[in-house]
Design a protein around this motif. Structure first.
Motif, PDB file in Angstrom:
ATOM      1  N   GLU B  11      67.253  50.804  53.643  1.00 52.63           N
ATOM      2  CA  GLU B  11      65.863  50.840  54.420  1.00 52.63           C
ATOM      3  C   GLU B  11      65.740  51.794  55.468  1.00 52.63           C
ATOM      4  O   GLU B  11      66.688  52.363  55.934  1.00 52.63           O
ATOM      5  CB  GLU B  11      65.796  49.249  55.016  1.00 52.63           C
ATOM      6  CG  GLU B  11      66.806  49.121  55.873  1.00 52.63           C
ATOM      7  CD  GLU B  11      66.637  47.534  56.608  1.00 52.63           C
ATOM      8  OE1 GLU B  11      65.730  47.215  57.223  1.00 52.63           O
ATOM      9  OE2 GLU B  11      67.578  46.841  56.076  1.00 52.63           O
ATOM     10  N   TYR B  24      54.767  61.371  57.167  1.00 50.26           N
ATOM     11  CA  TYR B  24      54.197  59.812  56.567  1.00 50.26           C
ATOM     12  C   TYR B  24      52.675  60.405  56.745  1.00 50.26           C
ATOM     13  O   TYR B  24      51.966  60.292  55.451  1.00 50.26           O
ATOM     14  CB  TYR B  24      54.499  58.646  57.189  1.00 50.26           C
ATOM     15  CG  TYR B  24      53.762  57.634  56.616  1.00 50.26           C
ATOM     16  CD1 TYR B  24      53.998  57.107  55.292  1.00 50.26           C
ATOM     17  CD2 TYR B  24      52.959  57.081  57.448  1.00 50.26           C
ATOM     18  CE1 TYR B  24      53.274  56.226  54.734  1.00 50.26           C
ATOM     19  CE2 TYR B  24      52.288  55.904  56.901  1.00 50.26           C
ATOM     20  CZ  TYR B  24      52.365  55.504  55.548  1.00 50.26           C
ATOM     21  OH  TYR B  24      51.775  54.463  55.092  1.00 50.26           O
ATOM     22  N   GLU B  31      58.397  60.917  47.366  1.00 48.90           N
ATOM     23  CA  GLU B  31      57.945  59.533  46.975  1.00 48.90           C
ATOM     24  C   GLU B  31      58.836  57.928  47.243  1.00 48.90           C
ATOM     25  O   GLU B  31      58.424  57.170  47.854  1.00 48.90           O
ATOM     26  CB  GLU B  31      57.363  59.363  45.333  1.00 48.90           C
ATOM     27  CG  GLU B  31      56.770  57.896  45.196  1.00 48.90           C
ATOM     28  CD  GLU B  31      56.209  57.839  43.816  1.00 48.90           C
ATOM     29  OE1 GLU B  31      55.851  58.984  43.491  1.00 48.90           O
ATOM     30  OE2 GLU B  31      56.083  56.738  43.184  1.00 48.90           O
ATOM     31  N   GLU B  32      60.143  58.435  47.188  1.00 48.60           N
ATOM     32  CA  GLU B  32      61.117  57.457  47.078  1.00 48.60           C
ATOM     33  C   GLU B  32      61.267  56.837  48.683  1.00 48.60           C
ATOM     34  O   GLU B  32      61.338  55.831  49.201  1.00 48.60           O
ATOM     35  CB  GLU B  32      62.487  58.162  46.769  1.00 48.60           C
ATOM     36  CG  GLU B  32      63.835  57.268  46.475  1.00 48.60           C
ATOM     37  CD  GLU B  32      63.594  56.444  45.192  1.00 48.60           C
ATOM     38  OE1 GLU B  32      64.588  55.727  45.218  1.00 48.60           O
ATOM     39  OE2 GLU B  32      62.498  56.607  44.565  1.00 48.60           O
ATOM     40  N   LEU B  34      58.710  57.565  50.795  1.00 47.31           N
ATOM     41  CA  LEU B  34      57.374  56.821  51.149  1.00 47.31           C
ATOM     42  C   LEU B  34      57.399  55.306  50.975  1.00 47.31           C
ATOM     43  O   LEU B  34      57.043  54.659  51.491  1.00 47.31           O
ATOM     44  CB  LEU B  34      56.419  57.667  50.217  1.00 47.31           C
ATOM     45  CG  LEU B  34      54.816  56.984  50.479  1.00 47.31           C
ATOM     46  CD1 LEU B  34      54.465  56.929  51.904  1.00 47.31           C
ATOM     47  CD2 LEU B  34      53.942  57.459  49.332  1.00 47.31           C
ATOM     48  N   GLU B  35      57.991  55.221  49.693  1.00 52.22           N
ATOM     49  CA  GLU B  35      58.086  53.577  49.362  1.00 52.22           C
ATOM     50  C   GLU B  35      58.988  52.800  50.450  1.00 52.22           C
ATOM     51  O   GLU B  35      58.445  51.842  50.775  1.00 52.22           O
ATOM     52  CB  GLU B  35      58.808  53.548  47.953  1.00 52.22           C
ATOM     53  CG  GLU B  35      58.929  51.990  47.339  1.00 52.22           C
ATOM     54  CD  GLU B  35      59.185  51.835  46.065  1.00 52.22           C
ATOM     55  OE1 GLU B  35      59.183  52.920  45.460  1.00 52.22           O
ATOM     56  OE2 GLU B  35      59.884  50.818  45.814  1.00 52.22           O
ATOM     57  N   LEU B  36      59.812  53.278  50.925  1.00 50.62           N
ATOM     58  CA  LEU B  36      60.951  52.782  51.805  1.00 50.62           C
ATOM     59  C   LEU B  36      60.112  52.530  53.056  1.00 50.62           C
ATOM     60  O   LEU B  36      60.265  51.595  54.069  1.00 50.62           O
ATOM     61  CB  LEU B  36      62.120  53.610  52.196  1.00 50.62           C
ATOM     62  CG  LEU B  36      63.074  53.575  50.999  1.00 50.62           C
ATOM     63  CD1 LEU B  36      64.269  54.492  51.268  1.00 50.62           C
ATOM     64  CD2 LEU B  36      63.789  52.033  50.810  1.00 50.62           C
ATOM     65  N   GLU B  38      56.961  52.310  53.627  1.00 44.21           N
ATOM     66  CA  GLU B  38      55.714  51.370  53.608  1.00 44.21           C
ATOM     67  C   GLU B  38      56.280  49.954  53.317  1.00 44.21           C
ATOM     68  O   GLU B  38      55.747  48.999  53.755  1.00 44.21           O
ATOM     69  CB  GLU B  38      54.746  51.678  52.289  1.00 44.21           C
ATOM     70  CG  GLU B  38      54.129  53.109  52.595  1.00 44.21           C
ATOM     71  CD  GLU B  38      53.166  53.285  51.756  1.00 44.21           C
ATOM     72  OE1 GLU B  38      53.157  52.947  50.458  1.00 44.21           O
ATOM     73  OE2 GLU B  38      52.102  54.067  51.862  1.00 44.21           O
ATOM     74  N   GLU B  39      57.313  49.851  52.849  1.00 35.18           N
ATOM     75  CA  GLU B  39      58.217  48.632  52.890  1.00 35.18           C
ATOM     76  C   GLU B  39      58.515  48.063  54.214  1.00 35.18           C
ATOM     77  O   GLU B  39      58.264  46.899  54.617  1.00 35.18           O
ATOM     78  CB  GLU B  39      59.473  48.804  51.938  1.00 35.18           C
ATOM     79  CG  GLU B  39      59.391  47.975  50.728  1.00 35.18           C
ATOM     80  CD  GLU B  39      60.693  47.866  50.160  1.00 35.18           C
ATOM     81  OE1 GLU B  39      60.969  48.657  49.104  1.00 35.18           O
ATOM     82  OE2 GLU B  39      61.730  47.069  50.526  1.00 35.18           O
ATOM     83  N   LEU B  41      56.974  49.042  56.978  1.00 34.40           N
ATOM     84  CA  LEU B  41      55.603  48.923  57.632  1.00 34.40           C
ATOM     85  C   LEU B  41      55.081  47.508  57.239  1.00 34.40           C
ATOM     86  O   LEU B  41      54.326  47.042  58.049  1.00 34.40           O
ATOM     87  CB  LEU B  41      54.739  49.857  57.261  1.00 34.40           C
ATOM     88  CG  LEU B  41      54.711  51.401  57.906  1.00 34.40           C
ATOM     89  CD1 LEU B  41      53.844  52.322  57.472  1.00 34.40           C
ATOM     90  CD2 LEU B  41      54.654  51.254  59.440  1.00 34.40           C
ATOM     91  N   VAL B  42      55.190  46.915  56.084  1.00 35.08           N
ATOM     92  CA  VAL B  42      54.783  45.543  55.809  1.00 35.08           C
ATOM     93  C   VAL B  42      55.234  44.821  56.927  1.00 35.08           C
ATOM     94  O   VAL B  42      54.352  43.785  57.300  1.00 35.08           O
ATOM     95  CB  VAL B  42      55.505  45.216  54.337  1.00 35.08           C
ATOM     96  CG1 VAL B  42      55.140  43.836  54.337  1.00 35.08           C
ATOM     97  CG2 VAL B  42      54.854  46.125  53.357  1.00 35.08           C
ATOM     98  N   MET B  43      56.573  44.695  57.366  1.00 28.96           N
ATOM     99  CA  MET B  43      56.994  43.651  58.128  1.00 28.96           C
ATOM    100  C   MET B  43      57.603  44.006  59.700  1.00 28.96           C
ATOM    101  O   MET B  43      57.939  43.146  60.323  1.00 28.96           O
ATOM    102  CB  MET B  43      58.400  43.061  57.708  1.00 28.96           C
ATOM    103  CG  MET B  43      59.290  44.067  57.072  1.00 28.96           C
ATOM    104  SD  MET B  43      60.480  43.898  58.228  1.00 28.96           S
ATOM    105  CE  MET B  43      61.610  45.411  57.869  1.00 28.96           C
ATOM    106  N   CYS B  44      57.192  45.679  59.780  1.00 25.85           N
ATOM    107  CA  CYS B  44      57.336  45.863  61.396  1.00 25.85           C
ATOM    108  C   CYS B  44      55.872  46.252  62.145  1.00 25.85           C
ATOM    109  O   CYS B  44      55.511  47.258  62.052  1.00 25.85           O
ATOM    110  CB  CYS B  44      58.242  47.014  61.472  1.00 25.85           C
ATOM    111  SG  CYS B  44      58.561  47.480  62.998  1.00 25.85           S
ATOM    112  N   LYS B  48      53.905  49.602  62.886  1.00 23.00           N
ATOM    113  CA  LYS B  48      52.370  49.689  62.634  1.00 23.00           C
ATOM    114  C   LYS B  48      51.421  50.085  63.910  1.00 23.00           C
ATOM    115  O   LYS B  48      50.355  50.987  63.812  1.00 23.00           O
ATOM    116  CB  LYS B  48      51.980  48.303  62.022  1.00 23.00           C
ATOM    117  CG  LYS B  48      52.258  47.859  60.762  1.00 23.00           C
ATOM    118  CD  LYS B  48      51.269  47.001  60.289  1.00 23.00           C
ATOM    119  CE  LYS B  48      51.760  45.525  60.407  1.00 23.00           C
ATOM    120  NZ  LYS B  48      52.571  44.858  59.394  1.00 23.00           N
TER     121      LYS B  48
END
Lengths: 195, 89
Positions: B11, B24, B31-32, B34-36, B38-39, B41-44, B48
């Protein structure tokens, strides 16, 4: 990863209130009596340069926001690490069962899972695992005590993350994966998602 | 969140996000990665907010770099001071 035709796939997408993409800020055309308009990637109308993103039920807990939508993807669909990518997609229907109330319940259950993981920690990990579980409880309580749908959604995302991280701390990657599977099963069952 | 992150999976951590936030924002991440991000950013919320602050700064930059005209008297005073400092050529 090789491109895969996954034409029968049911995909899901978490969005911000009003069907707004959380990272792109793109306003998805909401369905009005049927499916929403198709959205193309890599065009001026598209929300992302490299594709339309969604995910399958096993990965939903990693992408939680306030609204959950069922989406249809079209073209060559690729399975990425924790999401799907396709050239175009459209919203089919909102999953109404995902609400602030559901998010609060999920946050609480994940916090209890974190406490269970912490309860079986080896002595060397027990103090940190207990702190992590306490943090999960704090997040779940914040979600429960707030009227704000964002706090509920965010609290559940963090609580799920904490449960997975506590599992990792206590039992390594296998316990971590098992925790994420439990979370996915919870969401699939409570939201009655199509597999 | 930062203090409780573990690194047993691949992570993205808060301190790593701070290092790659420009990539970013410019869409330059693979892409690999970027996905990490955004994951994460969902919870931090911290990251954000950091991202929002950076975006606000970038938006404000063009205004900060607009050239303002220097009054003629000021320009002359500065040139005089410079000539006196430099001495006779």
């Amino acid at each position: 990863m090789e491109g895969t035709e996954l034409s029968d796939l049911v995909a899901y997408k978490f969005l911000r209130p009003g069907a707004i993409g959380p990272f792109s800020g793109f306003a998805w055309p909401a369905p009005a009596g049927g499916a929403g308009e198709w959205v193309e990637a890599a065009t001026s109308r598209g929300p992302c340069r490299d594709g339309i993103h969604a995910c399958e039920p096993p990965h939903l807990a990693r992408w939680i926001w306030e609204e959950l939508w069922e989406v249809e993807l079209d073209g060559e669909i690729e399975r990425r690490r924790h999401k799907l990518r396709a050239p175009r997609g459209r919203l089919l229907r909102r999953v109404d069962a995902w609400s602030a109330q559901t998010a609060r319940r999920f946050a609480r259950d994940c916090a209890e899972r974190a406490a269970e993981h912490a309860g079986v920690a080896a002595p060397a990990d027990s103090r940190i695992a207990a702190q992590m579980a306490a943090d999960g409880d704090t997040r779940a309580r914040a979600a429960e005590e707030s009227e704000d749908p964002y706090v509920a959604a965010h609290g559940s995302a963090v609580s799920a993350y904490i449960a997975a991280a506590t599992a990792l701390r206590v039992g390594g990657i296998e316990r971590h994966e098992a925790e994420r599977e439990w979370q996915a099963a919870w969401l699939a069952r409570e939201l009655r998602l199509r597999p | 969140m930062a203090e409780m992150h573990t690194h047993g999976t691949d992570e993205v951590l808060c301190r790593e996000f701070v290092e790659i936030v420009t990539d970013y924002w410019e869409g330059a991440l693979p892409e690999e990665r970027l996905e990490l991000v955004e994951e994460h950013l969902v919870m931090c919320d911290w990251c954000k907010v950091y991202l929002e602050q950076m975006e606000a700064t970038v938006r404000a930059l063009p205004e900060a770099t607009v050239e303002e005209p220097v009054p003629e008297a000021t320009e002359e005073a500065l040139l005089t001071a410079y000539r006196e400092w430099r001495g006779p050529s």
